[in-house]
Design a protein around this motif. Sequence first.
Motif, PDB file in Angstrom:
ATOM      1  N   GLN A  67      64.249 -51.060  81.022  1.00  0.00           N
ATOM      2  CA  GLN A  67      64.300 -50.539  82.347  1.00  0.00           C
ATOM      3  C   GLN A  67      63.007 -49.331  82.227  1.00  0.00           C
ATOM      4  O   GLN A  67      62.840 -48.781  81.257  1.00  0.00           O
ATOM      5  CB  GLN A  67      65.605 -49.371  82.560  1.00  0.00           C
ATOM      6  CG  GLN A  67      66.683 -50.328  82.525  1.00  0.00           C
ATOM      7  CD  GLN A  67      67.807 -49.128  82.722  1.00  0.00           C
ATOM      8  OE1 GLN A  67      68.164 -48.960  83.987  1.00  0.00           O
ATOM      9  NE2 GLN A  67      68.633 -49.067  81.806  1.00  0.00           N
ATOM     10  N   HIS A  68      62.259 -49.409  83.570  1.00  0.00           N
ATOM     11  CA  HIS A  68      60.998 -48.563  83.586  1.00  0.00           C
ATOM     12  C   HIS A  68      60.963 -47.801  84.856  1.00  0.00           C
ATOM     13  O   HIS A  68      61.266 -48.432  86.030  1.00  0.00           O
ATOM     14  CB  HIS A  68      59.760 -49.716  83.528  1.00  0.00           C
ATOM     15  CG  HIS A  68      59.686 -50.231  82.150  1.00  0.00           C
ATOM     16  ND1 HIS A  68      59.290 -49.807  80.833  1.00  0.00           N
ATOM     17  CD2 HIS A  68      60.163 -51.675  81.845  1.00  0.00           C
ATOM     18  CE1 HIS A  68      59.607 -50.746  79.923  1.00  0.00           C
ATOM     19  NE2 HIS A  68      59.724 -51.938  80.577  1.00  0.00           N
ATOM     20  N   LEU A  69      60.903 -46.583  85.002  1.00  0.00           N
ATOM     21  CA  LEU A  69      60.587 -45.783  85.966  1.00  0.00           C
ATOM     22  C   LEU A  69      59.391 -45.288  86.186  1.00  0.00           C
ATOM     23  O   LEU A  69      58.648 -44.596  85.252  1.00  0.00           O
ATOM     24  CB  LEU A  69      61.636 -44.685  85.985  1.00  0.00           C
ATOM     25  CG  LEU A  69      63.257 -45.078  85.950  1.00  0.00           C
ATOM     26  CD1 LEU A  69      64.222 -44.021  85.928  1.00  0.00           C
ATOM     27  CD2 LEU A  69      63.524 -46.123  87.250  1.00  0.00           C
ATOM     28  N   TYR A  70      58.714 -45.359  87.354  1.00  0.00           N
ATOM     29  CA  TYR A  70      57.602 -44.595  87.745  1.00  0.00           C
ATOM     30  C   TYR A  70      57.490 -43.284  88.377  1.00  0.00           C
ATOM     31  O   TYR A  70      58.570 -43.063  89.214  1.00  0.00           O
ATOM     32  CB  TYR A  70      56.781 -45.503  88.555  1.00  0.00           C
ATOM     33  CG  TYR A  70      55.292 -44.962  89.217  1.00  0.00           C
ATOM     34  CD1 TYR A  70      54.162 -45.197  88.370  1.00  0.00           C
ATOM     35  CD2 TYR A  70      55.274 -44.410  90.345  1.00  0.00           C
ATOM     36  CE1 TYR A  70      53.075 -44.660  88.819  1.00  0.00           C
ATOM     37  CE2 TYR A  70      54.097 -43.871  90.912  1.00  0.00           C
ATOM     38  CZ  TYR A  70      52.929 -44.226  90.148  1.00  0.00           C
ATOM     39  OH  TYR A  70      51.710 -43.502  90.571  1.00  0.00           O
ATOM     40  N   PRO A  94      70.797 -41.063  81.181  1.00  0.00           N
ATOM     41  CA  PRO A  94      71.742 -41.484  80.295  1.00  0.00           C
ATOM     42  C   PRO A  94      71.308 -42.646  79.469  1.00  0.00           C
ATOM     43  O   PRO A  94      70.376 -43.475  79.917  1.00  0.00           O
ATOM     44  CB  PRO A  94      72.899 -42.275  81.526  1.00  0.00           C
ATOM     45  CG  PRO A  94      72.011 -42.335  82.574  1.00  0.00           C
ATOM     46  CD  PRO A  94      71.142 -41.059  82.842  1.00  0.00           C
ATOM     47  N   GLY A  95      71.411 -42.785  78.286  1.00  0.00           N
ATOM     48  CA  GLY A  95      70.766 -43.629  77.343  1.00  0.00           C
ATOM     49  C   GLY A  95      69.486 -42.997  76.578  1.00  0.00           C
ATOM     50  O   GLY A  95      69.215 -41.809  76.749  1.00  0.00           O
ATOM     51  N   GLN A  96      68.920 -43.772  75.922  1.00  0.00           N
ATOM     52  CA  GLN A  96      67.591 -43.384  75.274  1.00  0.00           C
ATOM     53  C   GLN A  96      66.195 -43.795  76.135  1.00  0.00           C
ATOM     54  O   GLN A  96      66.069 -44.966  76.341  1.00  0.00           O
ATOM     55  CB  GLN A  96      67.320 -44.169  74.082  1.00  0.00           C
ATOM     56  CG  GLN A  96      68.685 -43.777  72.868  1.00  0.00           C
ATOM     57  CD  GLN A  96      68.848 -42.389  72.387  1.00  0.00           C
ATOM     58  OE1 GLN A  96      67.774 -41.970  72.154  1.00  0.00           O
ATOM     59  NE2 GLN A  96      69.715 -41.921  72.182  1.00  0.00           N
ATOM     60  N   TRP A  97      65.728 -42.582  76.718  1.00  0.00           N
ATOM     61  CA  TRP A  97      64.447 -42.857  77.423  1.00  0.00           C
ATOM     62  C   TRP A  97      63.376 -42.106  76.736  1.00  0.00           C
ATOM     63  O   TRP A  97      63.704 -41.118  75.943  1.00  0.00           O
ATOM     64  CB  TRP A  97      64.771 -42.417  78.677  1.00  0.00           C
ATOM     65  CG  TRP A  97      65.698 -42.916  79.616  1.00  0.00           C
ATOM     66  CD1 TRP A  97      67.119 -43.057  79.524  1.00  0.00           C
ATOM     67  CD2 TRP A  97      65.432 -43.914  80.717  1.00  0.00           C
ATOM     68  NE1 TRP A  97      67.817 -43.987  80.383  1.00  0.00           N
ATOM     69  CE2 TRP A  97      66.499 -44.336  81.326  1.00  0.00           C
ATOM     70  CE3 TRP A  97      64.195 -44.373  81.190  1.00  0.00           C
ATOM     71  CZ2 TRP A  97      66.479 -45.232  82.309  1.00  0.00           C
ATOM     72  CZ3 TRP A  97      64.318 -45.160  82.226  1.00  0.00           C
ATOM     73  CH2 TRP A  97      65.351 -45.853  82.946  1.00  0.00           C
ATOM     74  N   THR A  98      62.357 -42.516  76.765  1.00  0.00           N
ATOM     75  CA  THR A  98      61.021 -42.055  76.471  1.00  0.00           C
ATOM     76  C   THR A  98      59.993 -42.019  77.528  1.00  0.00           C
ATOM     77  O   THR A  98      60.040 -42.418  78.577  1.00  0.00           O
ATOM     78  CB  THR A  98      60.199 -42.792  75.482  1.00  0.00           C
ATOM     79  OG1 THR A  98      59.970 -43.952  75.930  1.00  0.00           O
ATOM     80  CG2 THR A  98      61.209 -42.687  74.140  1.00  0.00           C
ATOM     81  N   SER A  99      59.060 -40.896  77.514  1.00  0.00           N
ATOM     82  CA  SER A  99      58.128 -40.664  78.530  1.00  0.00           C
ATOM     83  C   SER A  99      56.676 -40.900  78.263  1.00  0.00           C
ATOM     84  O   SER A  99      56.334 -40.848  77.035  1.00  0.00           O
ATOM     85  CB  SER A  99      58.316 -39.123  78.757  1.00  0.00           C
ATOM     86  OG  SER A  99      57.010 -38.868  79.728  1.00  0.00           O
TER      87      SER A  99
END
Length: 460
Positions: A70-73, A20-25
């Motif tokens: 927000q940051h996810l590993y 959900p939302g704008q995420w980049t990788s």
Amino acid sequence: MPSARADLSLFASALAARLPGQWTSDYQQHPTYPDQFGAIERLWDRGHVEYIVSQYVLGHEAVLHGPDGQHLYVTDRPLRPGQFVVAPLVPDVAPHHLVGVEEPNGIAVPSDPVRTAARIARRLLPRYEAARNAVRRSLVDRPQPPHRKAPPQVDQTLTLTWYEDGGARDAVRGRPGGSQGSAVRPRVPVRAPPGRVPPPRLVRRGRSRRTDPGRRPAARRARDRREPASRHANRQATPPTGRGPARTRTARSPSRPRPLTTSTKDNAISTRSFIARPTATGYEGIYCHYDGYPDHQLPLLLGAARYRFGGDLDALRRHLIDGPHDWRQLGVDLLDRAPDSVRERLDPHGDLGPSAPFDNVFNVDGTPAKPIPVTDANADAMGLEWGYILHDHGIEVIALTWYDIGPIVPWDTDPLSRISGTPSLWDSKRPAPIQAPSTPLKITKPVAPAPAPARPRITR
């Protein structure tokens, strides 16, 4: 037959498009094992994701960047080819804002991006947002770290001086710039317990260390600040009026070597080092985690070459460098075949255990990770403090926090010599800071007992 592992880069891109939302990788590979250490410091996890990053050679990672910082590993889950692990990263705030905030921790997810996005939105993101809100409240409630109240100002200062025989004398002085004079009080006899020394000293893992701050080069003062606190210098006590300079006595005779010590989980302070062989361009060797100081490593290396391997340096190099693992620490097994007197003087209390391999690092498929060679190109980047290069004519000792090369310690050096652990003294332009014992080792053949005198023959 095990299934093939899914591509992490493609999985992270597909997952970012479904959250959900704008995420980049952002996908990144790790050519060497130390390259993934930065992820350990950034993980907001105290569970299995932190364990995976610290115990396995992963080779790559992906970071998802979302709305509102927000940051996810994301990385592979070892031993599970069809799964990944996802964990949040710590926000960029001062450490005191994280005190009392419960870690949101990560989760294991399948290789299907659709199912993974649903699990993250249902299980991980709510915990992540709750932890971030707690940090926001801390930013408002505690904008500055807590400080202790400054000590009150006093009118006098007390200087205590220790003398060689264990006595002490204190001098009371006024404030700097004040009108009050100084008075020297009578000498107070103070005795230390047997085997202990009263002068203030720096202690590291049961061994005393001294440094000489006045002799370090000015160009290396900034570099010296990165060294552990145990290497900082003691301040010399001011002698009282009417006497010469105070002298500090050592706990052992200069001819007596310092006993070797072992590291435990309770009192171990890792002093990282390497053991290498010379090459055409420099050196190449293997990593050793604990007890890297010369007063621990050199007696073991010299004793191993003299006793266990009988002067066979190639066999010594193969044993220490060509193994399938790094070393946690070197141990007393290197002194096999040494006389009992040597072992007792180097390890008087029997505390030093055998050499321990560093064999708890694994690849993602569960196989033990191969050690990364330590060379002159990557030694500084790995944060190593000491290096030992096994030449044919001796051991080159390098204090990496000060120098790039070091002096040579010949192989015939007595293992019972007194060896300094001060990095600044190991300059290649000066002799190695080693003091031979007053009674060097002597290898003598056992003397056959004298024959008994002939008994007189009695005749009648």
